[in-house]
Design an enzyme around this catalytic site. Structure first.
Site, PDB file in Angstrom:
ATOM      1  N   HIS A 164      -7.629   1.821   1.793  1.00 33.91           N
ATOM      2  CA  HIS A 164      -8.048   1.409   2.702  1.00 33.91           C
ATOM      3  C   HIS A 164      -8.264   2.665   4.209  1.00 33.91           C
ATOM      4  O   HIS A 164      -7.947   3.071   4.737  1.00 33.91           O
ATOM      5  CB  HIS A 164      -6.583   1.194   3.645  1.00 33.91           C
ATOM      6  CG  HIS A 164      -6.487   0.376   4.261  1.00 33.91           C
ATOM      7  ND1 HIS A 164      -4.915  -0.282   4.895  1.00 33.91           N
ATOM      8  CD2 HIS A 164      -6.669   0.149   5.731  1.00 33.91           C
ATOM      9  CE1 HIS A 164      -5.117  -0.981   5.699  1.00 33.91           C
ATOM     10  NE2 HIS A 164      -5.804  -0.471   6.208  1.00 33.91           N
ATOM     11  N   GLU A 185       1.006  -1.228   0.339  1.00 37.88           N
ATOM     12  CA  GLU A 185      -0.493  -0.066   0.004  1.00 37.88           C
ATOM     13  C   GLU A 185       0.806   1.302  -0.013  1.00 37.88           C
ATOM     14  O   GLU A 185       1.565   1.154   1.039  1.00 37.88           O
ATOM     15  CB  GLU A 185      -1.090  -0.211   1.192  1.00 37.88           C
ATOM     16  CG  GLU A 185      -2.209  -1.139   1.203  1.00 37.88           C
ATOM     17  CD  GLU A 185      -2.883  -0.496   2.327  1.00 37.88           C
ATOM     18  OE1 GLU A 185      -2.802  -0.481   3.580  1.00 37.88           O
ATOM     19  OE2 GLU A 185      -3.658  -1.811   2.063  1.00 37.88           O
TER      20      GLU A 185
END
Length: 535
Positions: free
Chosen positions: A286, A268
């Site tokens: 997220h 990420e």
């Protein structure tokens, strides 16, 4: 800033990162609160003096020098889940309780999961994008209703339970896989329990809510995706890496499954990954825990924990162990590591069954002392590998009760072959598994597994446990198979009830055993059961 002067009976709390005003307001009902954000490390060293509590988020680094400078500190609160920015070992050594706020975002994550479920079922993001591009294609974006569909929840922990409640409100049938939640507890939630293959074959939607551990890495891979219906959807708001992204991309592109929704990724931000270009994927960056309400809840939650610690009350989300009274510690200290080892081993042995009860038995001199902390340590060992929450001596019994486990402790003062012995029995829907251990020269030793006598010292080794009929040739055959695979055996033990009866072989090896080698061992005539554990 100037550090406050500590006064007898005064309670001062220092907040060094921004938290929601509601949390600060709660704190001010119970103590004097100073908010000073953006402090440099040298300023923090000076500022922390005279405070009994320190509250941070992720920006402030609470290092050992900071903890040493805070001579009045009794509790450090982290407004969030992770405590990587806090030297927990230093805090524990100083007797400072460290608390966090892992439950404040539960509802946010559960709601985001349901949001993604509806979005992927009704193809809402794709239809919205097409309309913004000037296209009016109603038939192309035909969706599915979720009512009367089956939702499979992988991981029935804190968030999984909240997702189940919301799915039931949508009139969905809910099936769950979680070996560490009892079937009776699931029934009280209105949830059916199933093994993972059965859940995957049955579910119309599968949502993941397990912690990220070595055991859950790649839990949903190519083989698991192949079990799903072609009309099924996969949703992951837990952690990246639990769903194999390459396998998921292939399943989406080939139509093996209908679609997927992801909020988390192995890396990420994920960058320009091919998976994101799949038309039947809904993705968010997220965001599951990112709501205004969640931030308020986290602030209030950590504030409540800090005040409880200052009051001397139990703190549900303490991440370090409470101090044991010195007279008990002198006897029990070597047994804490043993109890955690026994718990971790028992969890690995009972992976297939739904745990319903845990019975811990103490015998020998240790029965003269309060063993409550040891029992909590066993539970922590059972839960730590499989719980999404930080498990410690304070909250381990609470989490066990939330999972529907019946935990009992008993003491036996009768004669034993060991000065002290701890045994842990797990009762599940598939029977009972038991382990026992003692301490030899200050080091823990596992001396019993399912009634068989062994002597295994935990050193991080892989141990192959084999239940088989005690007859000539089996030990040699297994050793040969491992040798052919270049797996080195460092020790071998054999426990048995009687000659040529059922036996337990424990082979300690230096490296992981490849899956294909395990299958060849499992196929050896006379071998009834094998399991590789990390000890």
């Amino acid at each position: 800033m100037t550090a406050p002067q500590s006064q007898p009976g005064a309670r001062r709390i220092l907040v060094t990162d921004p938290i929601a005003p509601d949390g600060v307001a709660y704190l001010r009902q119970h103590a004097t609160v100073d908010v000073h954000t953006g402090l440099r490390p040298d300023e923090l060293l000076e500022a922390v003096r005279g405070y009994q509590a320190l509250i941070v988020r992720s920006e402030t680094k609470v290092t050992r020098p900071v903890i040493d400078a805070g001579t009045d500190l009794r509790v450090i609160g982290r407004a969030g889940v992770g405590v990587d920015n806090i030297d927990v070992d230093a805090a524990t050594a100083r007797g400072v309780v460290v608390v966090n706020a892992p439950a404040g975002n539960t509802v946010a994550v559960a709601e985001h999961t349901i949001g993604l479920l509806l979005a992927v079922a009704r193809r809402i993001p794709q239809a919205s994008a097409a309309l913004r591009a000037g296209q009016w294609q109603r038939s192309r974006y035909m969706g599915q209703e979720v009512r009367n569909k089956t939702l499979g929840i992988v991981g029935l922990g804190r968030i999984g339970r909240e997702v189940a409640r919301r799915a039931q409100g949508l009139e969905m049938r809910v099936v769950a896989f979680d070996p560490y939640v009892s079937a009776e507890h699931a029934r009280r939630l209105g949830v059916e329990m199933a093994d993972l293959p059965s859940l995957l074959r049955t579910a119309d939607f599968v949502t993941i809510h397990t912690p990220a551990t070595a055991q859950t890495q790649g839990l949903i891979g190519a083989a698991e995706l192949a079990l799903l219906k072609r009309t099924a959807y996969v949703i992951n708001c837990a952690r990246g890496g639990i769903v194999d992204e390459a396998a998921l991309q292939h399943a989406l592109e080939t139509g093996q499954i209908a679609g997927a929704a992801l909020d988390v990724f192995a890396k990420e931000p994920p960058g320009d990954m091919p998976l994101l270009r799949a038309e039947n994927l809904v993705a968010t960056p997220h965001l599951a825990a990112s709501t205004e309400e969640a931030q308020v809840q986290v602030a209030i939650e950590v504030a409540e924990q800090v005040v409880a610690a200052l009051d001397g009350r139990p703190t549900l989300y303490a991440v370090n162990a409470p101090i044991v009274v010195p007279e008990a510690m002198a006897v029990l200290e070597p047994y804490f590591r043993l109890c955690e080892t026994l718990g971790q081993l028992a969890t690995q042995l009972a992976a297939e069954g739904q745990i319903e009860a845990v019975e811990i038995t103490y015998s020998g001199d240790m029965t003269e002392h309060d063993t409550t902390a040891l029992t909590a340590t066993v539970i922590r060992g059972l839960l730590a590998p499989i719980s999404e929450e930080t498990v410690n001596l304070v909250n381990a019994p609470v989490i066990a009760r939330q999972r529907g486990w019946r935990v009992s402790e008993r003491k036996v003062s009768g004669p034993e072959e060991y000065t002290n012995l701890v045994t842990v029995a797990l009762h599940s829907d598939r029977g009972e598994r038991g382990v026992g251990g003692t301490v030899v020269n200050g080091e823990p030793h596992v001396v019993r597994i399912d009634g068989y006598t062994v002597d295994l010292a935990p050193r991080g080794d892989y141990v192959l446990l084999s239940r088989h009929v005690d007859r000539p040739g089996i030990v040699g055959t297994v050793g040969t198979l491992l040798g052919e695979a270049d797996v080195n055996i460092s020790s071998m033990q054999l426990g048995r009830q009687r000659p040529r009866g059922e036996a337990l072989m424990a082979l300690t090896v230096d490296e992981p055993i490849p899956p294909d080698v395990l299958e060849r061992i499992r196929a050896v005539t006379g071998v009834a059961q094998i399991r590789v554990v990390r000890l």
